[in-house]
Design a protein around this motif. Structure first.
Motif, short mmCIF file in Angstrom:
data_model
loop_
_atom_site.label_atom_id
_atom_site.label_comp_id
_atom_site.label_asym_id
_atom_site.label_seq_id
_atom_site.Cartn_x
_atom_site.Cartn_y
_atom_site.Cartn_z
N UNK A 100 0.83 -1.20 0.00
CA UNK A 100 0.00 0.00 0.00
C UNK A 100 0.86 1.26 0.00
N UNK A 101 1.92 1.25 0.81
CA UNK A 101 2.80 2.41 0.85
C UNK A 101 3.57 2.54 -0.47
N UNK A 102 3.96 1.40 -1.05
CA UNK A 102 4.67 1.45 -2.33
C UNK A 102 3.78 1.97 -3.46
N UNK A 103 2.46 1.82 -3.30
CA UNK A 103 1.53 2.28 -4.33
C UNK A 103 1.41 3.80 -4.36
N UNK A 138 -0.11 12.13 1.19
CA UNK A 138 -0.51 10.77 0.85
C UNK A 138 0.35 9.74 1.57
N UNK A 139 1.65 10.00 1.63
CA UNK A 139 2.55 9.08 2.33
C UNK A 139 2.18 8.98 3.81
N UNK A 140 1.94 10.12 4.44
CA UNK A 140 1.58 10.12 5.86
C UNK A 140 0.25 9.42 6.08
N UNK A 145 -1.98 5.52 8.59
CA UNK A 145 -3.30 4.89 8.59
C UNK A 145 -3.21 3.38 8.62
N UNK A 146 -2.35 2.81 7.77
CA UNK A 146 -2.25 1.35 7.73
C UNK A 146 -1.53 0.83 8.97
N UNK A 147 -0.64 1.64 9.54
CA UNK A 147 0.00 1.25 10.81
C UNK A 147 -1.05 1.15 11.92
N UNK A 206 -6.99 16.14 -1.51
CA UNK A 206 -6.98 15.13 -2.56
C UNK A 206 -6.16 13.91 -2.17
N UNK A 207 -5.05 14.15 -1.50
CA UNK A 207 -4.21 13.03 -1.05
C UNK A 207 -4.93 12.18 0.00
N UNK A 208 -5.67 12.85 0.88
CA UNK A 208 -6.43 12.10 1.88
C UNK A 208 -7.49 11.22 1.21
N UNK A 209 -8.15 11.75 0.19
CA UNK A 209 -9.15 10.94 -0.53
C UNK A 209 -8.48 9.75 -1.22
N UNK A 210 -7.34 9.99 -1.84
CA UNK A 210 -6.61 8.91 -2.51
C UNK A 210 -6.17 7.86 -1.49
N UNK A 211 -5.69 8.32 -0.34
CA UNK A 211 -5.28 7.39 0.71
C UNK A 211 -6.47 6.60 1.24
#
Length: 242
Positions: A100-103, A138-140, A145-147, A206-211
């Motif tokens: 997910x992070x690599x994406x 997006x990275x954060x 989030x996944x952590x 936008x990054x939050x929506x993508x995440x």
């Protein structure tokens, strides 16, 4: 997931078409960047939390913790007389977290190149265009989030009749605390990026929506191929009488 995807599509359209939302976004961004109420060093600290060099080690640590807990939980069940091996596909959630992070760059970079949105005035002359969506935000969002999801849904969170009301209540409180920390952390990153003039507010949103789409896919994959093991479904060997 659908709501996040639709909102991201609307934001992308507004940015690409120079719509009214983009004009309001840039006025709001200039106002936040000049807000003295948010100290610049504090904003810079939170903005830096979106760097891969910060987010990646934290996620790797959580992934390692989940793997260790899975092994310890399996050994504990073995010592207690349970049969069988470790829970099926226990390795899938941490592996999917890494993917997910690599994406993130695979999704963000092409969008930045396509839209080529100029950055805030503070970024003028930097020799770069393409600020929507924000890679740092997006990275954060994905990493933290996944952590948080790994901690909430990870090994040792067995549910069932044998877990007890107190145990379920404690896990519920832990889930709320972890989720709240992840949300506040990402809010800090987003505000910090805008306050420091690194991004416009819509870049962050936008990054939050993508995440949100990425995290929803992570949950769907784990629910489908690595469901949680409940205490009532854990195989236990039959007692032997003497």
């Amino acid at each position: 997931m659908l709501l996040c995807a639709l909102l991201f599509a609307v934001l992308t359209w507004q940015v690409a078409a120079h719509g009214p939302l983009r004009a309001y976004d840039e006025r709001l961004g200039r106002g936040i960047a000049g807000a003295r109420e948010i100290p610049s060093p504090v904003a810079g600290f939170f903005a830096d939390l979106g760097n891969t060099v910060v987010a990646l080690p934290l996620l790797l640590g959580i992934m390692g913790l989940v793997v260790v807990l899975a092994w310890v939980g399996w050994r504990s069940r073995r010592w207690a007389g349970a049969t069988g091996g470790p829970p099926g596909r226990w390795w899938l959630p941490p592996l999917a977290a890494g993917l997910a992070l690599a994406a993130v760059p695979a999704l963000v970079v092409p969008l930045k190149l396509w839209l080529a949105r100029p950055g805030p005035p503070q970024m003028a002359g930097g020799g770069q265009d393409g600020f929507f969506p924000s890679g740092h935000a997006a990275t954060a969002a994905v990493a933290y989030g996944v952590a948080a999801l790994l901690l909430v849904r990870g090994p040792g969170r067995a549910t069932g009749p044998g877990t007890g009301r107190a145990g379920r209540r404690n896990r519920g409180l832990l889930s709320v605390a972890v989720a709240t920390a992840a949300v506040l952390l990402n809010l800090g990153v987003g505000v910090g990026l805008v306050r420091r003039g690194y991004h416009w507010p819509l870049d962050v949103l936008g990054s939050w929506c993508l995440a949100g789409v990425v995290l929803a896919l992570w949950c769907a994959v784990c629910d489908r191929w690595a469901p949680e093991v409940t205490a009532s479904s854990a195989p236990v060997s039959a007692p032997t009488g003497g």
